[in-house]
Design a protein around this motif. Structure first.
Motif, PDB file in Angstrom:
ATOM      1  N   GLN A 100     -18.965 -20.037  57.166  1.00  0.00           N
ATOM      2  CA  GLN A 100     -20.589 -19.652  56.490  1.00  0.00           C
ATOM      3  C   GLN A 100     -20.804 -20.184  55.447  1.00  0.00           C
ATOM      4  OE1 GLN A 100     -20.675 -15.037  57.307  1.00  0.00           O
ATOM      5  NE2 GLN A 100     -22.392 -15.791  58.994  1.00  0.00           N
ATOM      6  N   SER A 101     -19.637 -19.696  54.144  1.00  0.00           N
ATOM      7  CA  SER A 101     -19.454 -20.616  52.865  1.00  0.00           C
ATOM      8  C   SER A 101     -19.919 -21.922  52.959  1.00  0.00           C
ATOM      9  CB  SER A 101     -18.632 -20.005  52.673  1.00  0.00           C
ATOM     10  OG  SER A 101     -17.490 -19.913  52.313  1.00  0.00           O
ATOM     11  N   GLY A 102     -19.355 -22.623  53.621  1.00  0.00           N
ATOM     12  CA  GLY A 102     -18.829 -23.970  53.880  1.00  0.00           C
ATOM     13  C   GLY A 102     -19.882 -24.511  54.432  1.00  0.00           C
ATOM     14  N   THR A 103     -19.876 -26.100  54.063  1.00  0.00           N
ATOM     15  CA  THR A 103     -21.192 -27.347  54.481  1.00  0.00           C
ATOM     16  C   THR A 103     -20.657 -28.033  55.839  1.00  0.00           C
ATOM     17  OG1 THR A 103     -20.492 -28.681  52.747  1.00  0.00           O
ATOM     18  CG2 THR A 103     -22.262 -27.638  52.552  1.00  0.00           C
ATOM     19  N   TYR A 104     -20.561 -27.849  56.682  1.00  0.00           N
ATOM     20  CA  TYR A 104     -20.212 -28.701  58.123  1.00  0.00           C
ATOM     21  C   TYR A 104     -20.790 -29.366  58.878  1.00  0.00           C
ATOM     22  CZ  TYR A 104     -16.232 -25.214  56.312  1.00  0.00           C
ATOM     23  OH  TYR A 104     -15.189 -25.619  55.689  1.00  0.00           O
TER      24      TYR A 104
END
Length: 167
Positions: A100-104
């Motif tokens: 949720q905290s990453g950009t994927y």
């Protein structure tokens, strides 16, 4: 290349983890197709730049997806978005928080928001236009769908080629 979290890559390669193939109709013509509508082992996704070993001008290809579905009308010419969904119920809370905290590329869908009974991570295959949708002669309720990636809209041709293709 897609940017996918490592924990999702591991799940994707793990036997026994549920995977759901989804066909979405972005213009709202039909409800989404999921595993319950797709014939088992019928999905084939091909993505190549050129069918020959040496790239030559004019031989480039768009990606192609094929699958067999049941109880669908003729969807020839319809735009579809396809992707695979990987069950995330075996992930820990910290792994979910990390995703949720990453950009994927892709989308994490929690169980509360899921329409298939469990949380999943959706990996997009792309946007396609259906080019063929014949019924099976042996089973009239089945259709073999063949769709190709949308043609890029931003290709700039030289004035010579524009004139050649306008004839």
């Amino acid at each position: 290349m897609l940017n996918i979290p490592e924990s999702i890559k591991t799940l994707f390669k793990t036997d026994g983890v549920f995977k759901n193939f989804r066909v979405h109709f972005p213009n709202g013509e039909y409800t989404d197709l999921t595993n319950s509508d797709i014939v088992s082992e019928s999905v084939k996704f091909t993505e190549s730049i050129c069918s020959k070993d040496v790239f030559q001008f004019g031989l480039s290809e768009r990606s192609q997806i094929e699958f067999e579905c049941v109880n669908m009308p003729n969807i020839y010419g319809v735009t579809i978005e396809c992707g695979i969904e990987i069950d995330t119920s075996s992930l820990s809370a910290s792994e979910i928080a990390e995703i949720q905290s990453g950009t994927y590329d892709g989308e994490l869908v929690l169980q509360a928001d899921s329409d298939i009974g469990f949380g999943y991570y959706h990996i997009p295959y792309g946007v396609f236009v259906v080019q063929s949708c014949p019924r099976s002669h042996g089973a009239m309720y089945r259709r073999r769908v063949t769709a190709y990636g949308k043609a890029p809209q931003d290709i700039k041709l030289s004035s010579f080629l524009n004139q050649k293709y306008s004839m």
